[in-house]
Design an enzyme around this catalytic site. Structure first.
Site, PDB file in Angstrom:
ATOM      1  CE1 TYR A   1      -4.261  -2.035   5.205  1.00 28.75           C
ATOM      2  CE2 TYR A   1      -3.525   0.222   4.823  1.00 28.75           C
ATOM      3  CZ  TYR A   1      -3.940  -1.007   4.334  1.00 28.75           C
ATOM      4  OH  TYR A   1      -4.020  -1.205   2.975  1.00 28.75           O
ATOM      5  CB  SER A  26      -0.888   0.012   1.250  1.00 29.20           C
ATOM      6  OG  SER A  26      -1.486   1.281   1.449  1.00 29.20           O
TER       7      SER A  26
END
Length: 256
Positions: free
Chosen positions: A153, A140
């Site tokens: 995260y 990501s």
């Protein structure tokens, strides 16, 4: 070296998710010999759709939870290798976004990916007589610039970027190359509703929806371009419909 998907055998972990399913669609269009999807939840309709897109591709499904012990991952991969004999590409795509679930976030986003990678090295490592292979790890953009409201995260994705860089540098030893796929904010269920760490920003999902986004189709098409480019150690940014390499700044070198 360019990676041509036709006639290749591909394993896709979490190939039925938001970005995953659209990427699976693009992959079968490219004509691999086999697409093996490992996912936690079976979706027969999606498997049938993928098979119908290109009947020449054999699409198979195995249930797989990346949080199982390493030995279970090895056992499943042995079943697949026994059947297909060779695997050319592993895509690690499992991920969750919920900073209320700290242990599970690390287990799915990082530890599970490490274990799956470690498991396939049992079959690929050239030191054991293996043929080598290619790994594409879905990370990501938060792996290099955190969304600070979801630090768990973001940190898990940063860990995967770092791990992937190490795997890439080990290619001369193992014969296994690797690169990371780092999507920006993409219109998936992952970002529609999720929890920030300690509820520091209850509106974080809503705020992200106001940010420029991309469709899962655009992301998937660029993902396949990155697969075909096959650049060991590449850090690919897939954002707002673009595919761009990220130049990593070196601040320290171990010298070994």
């Amino acid at each position: 070296m360019v990676f041509x998907l036709p006639n290749k055998n591909v394993i896709f972990v979490a190939g039925l998710g938001g970005i995953g399913l659209d990427t699976s669609r693009e992959i079968v269009k490219a004509g691999p010999k086999n697409l093996v999807i490992l996912d936690r939840v079976e979706n027969p309709a999606a498997i049938a759709e993928l098979q119908a897109i290109n009947p020449k591709v054999t699409v198979t499904f195995y249930p797989y939870d990346v949080t199982v012990p390493l030995s279970e991952s090895v056992k499943l991969l042995k079943t697949i290798f026994d059947k297909l004999k060779t695997i050319d590409l592993l895509i690690n795509g499992a991920g969750i976004l919920d900073d209320h679930q700290i242990e599970r976030t690390i287990a799915v986003n990082f530890t599970g990916l490490v274990n799956t990678t470690t498991a396939i090295l049992q079959f690929w490592d050239k030191r054991k007589g293996g043929p080598g292979g290619v790994i594409a790890n879905i990370c990501s953009v938060t792996g290099f610039n955190a969304i600070y409201q979801v630090p768990v995260y973001s940190a898990s994705k940063a860990a995967v970027v770092s791990f992937t860089q190490s795997i890439a540098k080990l290619a001369p030893i193992t014969g296994v190359t690797a690169y990371s796929i780092n999507p920006g904010i993409t219109k998936t269920t992952l970002v529609h509703k999720f929890n920030s760490w300690l509820d520091v920003e209850p509106r974080v999902a809503e705020l992200l929806d106001e940010h420029p986004t991309q469709s899962t189709t655009a992301c998937a098409q660029n993902f396949v371009k990155a697969i075909e480019l096959n650049q060991n150690g590449a850090i690919w940014k897939l954002d707002v419909g673009r595919l761009d390499p990220v130049q990593w700044t070196k601040h320290w070198d171990s010298g070994i």
